[in-house]
Design an enzyme around this catalytic site. Sequence first.
Site, PDB file in Angstrom:
ATOM      1  N   GLY A 195      41.492  39.523  45.244  1.00 19.42           N
ATOM      2  CA  GLY A 195      42.549  40.240  44.528  1.00 19.42           C
ATOM      3  C   GLY A 195      42.879  39.670  43.159  1.00 19.42           C
ATOM      4  O   GLY A 195      43.873  40.047  42.543  1.00 19.42           O
TER       5      GLY A 195
ATOM      6  N   GLU B 177      34.614  34.669  51.849  1.00 20.24           N
ATOM      7  CA  GLU B 177      35.604  35.166  50.899  1.00 20.24           C
ATOM      8  C   GLU B 177      36.353  33.996  50.273  1.00 20.24           C
ATOM      9  O   GLU B 177      37.336  33.499  50.854  1.00 20.24           O
ATOM     10  CB  GLU B 177      36.614  36.066  51.613  1.00 20.24           C
ATOM     11  CG  GLU B 177      36.005  37.305  52.236  1.00 20.24           C
ATOM     12  CD  GLU B 177      37.027  38.443  52.278  1.00 20.24           C
ATOM     13  OE1 GLU B 177      36.767  39.459  51.651  1.00 20.24           O
ATOM     14  OE2 GLU B 177      38.077  38.283  52.902  1.00 20.24           O
TER      15      GLU B 177
ATOM     16  N   ASN C 226      38.222  47.103  53.102  1.00 23.33           N
ATOM     17  CA  ASN C 226      39.471  46.652  53.720  1.00 23.33           C
ATOM     18  C   ASN C 226      40.628  47.262  52.922  1.00 23.33           C
ATOM     19  O   ASN C 226      40.918  46.823  51.825  1.00 23.33           O
ATOM     20  CB  ASN C 226      39.512  45.118  53.674  1.00 23.33           C
ATOM     21  CG  ASN C 226      40.837  44.557  54.148  1.00 23.33           C
ATOM     22  OD1 ASN C 226      41.652  45.266  54.731  1.00 23.33           O
ATOM     23  ND2 ASN C 226      41.060  43.268  53.904  1.00 23.33           N
TER      24      ASN C 226
ATOM     25  N   SER D 212      37.043  40.197  44.829  1.00 20.66           N
ATOM     26  CA  SER D 212      36.910  40.894  43.547  1.00 20.66           C
ATOM     27  C   SER D 212      35.510  41.462  43.320  1.00 20.66           C
ATOM     28  O   SER D 212      35.029  41.494  42.188  1.00 20.66           O
ATOM     29  CB  SER D 212      37.337  39.987  42.386  1.00 20.66           C
ATOM     30  OG  SER D 212      38.701  39.650  42.526  1.00 20.66           O
TER      31      SER D 212
ATOM     32  N   LYS E 274      43.710  47.196  53.546  1.00 22.70           N
ATOM     33  CA  LYS E 274      44.961  46.403  53.645  1.00 22.70           C
ATOM     34  C   LYS E 274      46.150  47.329  53.934  1.00 22.70           C
ATOM     35  O   LYS E 274      45.991  48.334  54.623  1.00 22.70           O
ATOM     36  CB  LYS E 274      45.162  45.572  52.373  1.00 22.70           C
ATOM     37  CG  LYS E 274      43.925  44.751  52.018  1.00 22.70           C
ATOM     38  CD  LYS E 274      44.207  43.670  51.031  1.00 22.70           C
ATOM     39  CE  LYS E 274      42.907  43.037  50.608  1.00 22.70           C
ATOM     40  NZ  LYS E 274      43.066  41.841  49.819  1.00 22.70           N
TER      41      LYS E 274
ATOM     42  N   HIS F 169      41.046  36.972  58.149  1.00 25.63           N
ATOM     43  CA  HIS F 169      41.204  37.194  56.707  1.00 25.63           C
ATOM     44  C   HIS F 169      42.164  36.136  56.165  1.00 25.63           C
ATOM     45  O   HIS F 169      43.134  35.760  56.834  1.00 25.63           O
ATOM     46  CB  HIS F 169      41.735  38.608  56.464  1.00 25.63           C
ATOM     47  CG  HIS F 169      41.679  39.001  55.024  1.00 25.63           C
ATOM     48  ND1 HIS F 169      42.588  38.530  54.110  1.00 25.63           N
ATOM     49  CD2 HIS F 169      40.802  39.772  54.332  1.00 25.63           C
ATOM     50  CE1 HIS F 169      42.277  39.014  52.912  1.00 25.63           C
ATOM     51  NE2 HIS F 169      41.191  39.766  53.018  1.00 25.63           N
TER      52      HIS F 169
HETATM   53  C1  PEP Z   1      39.614  41.205  50.657  1.00 18.59           C
HETATM   54  O1  PEP Z   1      40.836  41.206  50.758  1.00 18.59           O
HETATM   55  O2  PEP Z   1      38.910  41.074  51.677  1.00 18.59           O
HETATM   56  C2  PEP Z   1      39.041  41.352  49.332  1.00 18.59           C
HETATM   57  C3  PEP Z   1      37.794  41.035  49.164  1.00 18.59           C
HETATM   58  O3  PEP Z   1      39.881  41.821  48.355  1.00 18.59           O
HETATM   59  P1  PEP Z   1      39.485  42.179  46.829  1.00 18.59           P
HETATM   60  O4  PEP Z   1      38.155  42.883  46.879  1.00 18.59           O
HETATM   61  O5  PEP Z   1      40.586  43.042  46.358  1.00 18.59           O
HETATM   62  O6  PEP Z   1      39.384  40.880  46.100  1.00 18.59           O
END
Ligand code: PEP
Length: 254
Positions: free
Chosen positions: A177, A171, A9, A217, A11, A99
């Site tokens: 993040g 998630e 993703n 993460s 973003k 999300h």
């Molecule tokens: C996400 O935004 O779906 C995500 C998992 O972000 P990150 O891997 O940066 O934590």
Amino acid sequence: MRKKIVAGNWKMNTDIESGVSLAKNIVSNLANELCDCEKIGVAIAPPFTQLYAVAQAVDIEKICLTAQNCAAEAKGAYTGEVSAQMLKAIGCRAVIIGHSERRAYYNETNEILFKKVKLVLENGMKPIFCCGEILAERNENKHFQVIKNQLDEVIFKLSYEDFNNIIIAYEPVWAIGTGLNATQEQAQEIHAYIRSLIAEKYGNEMAENRSILYGGSCNAANAKDLFANKDVDGGLIGGASLKAEDFLKIINSF
Ligand code: PEP
């Protein structure tokens, strides 16, 4: 046998040049056996404005072109929105829905998410449906209930046939993040819980066949441990999907 999936993703990052270059780098370095979208799904979700350019630049039979969002309506006077049909037309096969950033910053309710999921399915694409608790909910031991509600109010309203096309991403919001991933045990516990809810609702066969991804993460250093869990079928990757080298390492972590 359920499918292993790693989805990036991006973003609101990259521009056309860097996005196309990232996509090319990933696709050209995918091992042959990973270039079969039917067996293992490697997906990338560039911003809307880069989807078409990426679709022209790489072989989208080898990678699952994914959108980060779509409109909750099919067409018409919805200024600024992008419909599921438009995404399908340029080669997308999946759309991330629900999300936590969309839920938190754009007030996307379960009702809105249900409409989006339906439109994605009606257009022959797969929703990657995100669910997960915030830190306060975990601290108060409410995370199981929160996730159950998110599933009950959106994807558990689908027919058996529609549910068969759903990909789920667990998630935990506190892990997105932040550099603070769920532990192997925390991830396995929730993934097994989600699978048990699917079994209750749609039966064991459906539960065994649905891919449940972990997101939050996940990176090149921890993906192997997270993916080693029996109920973790891959990852939805944010920050670490922006560097081809890291993303490829994650893909190769199964
Ligand atoms: C996400 O935004 O779906 C995500 C998992 O972000 P990150 O891997 O940066 O934590």
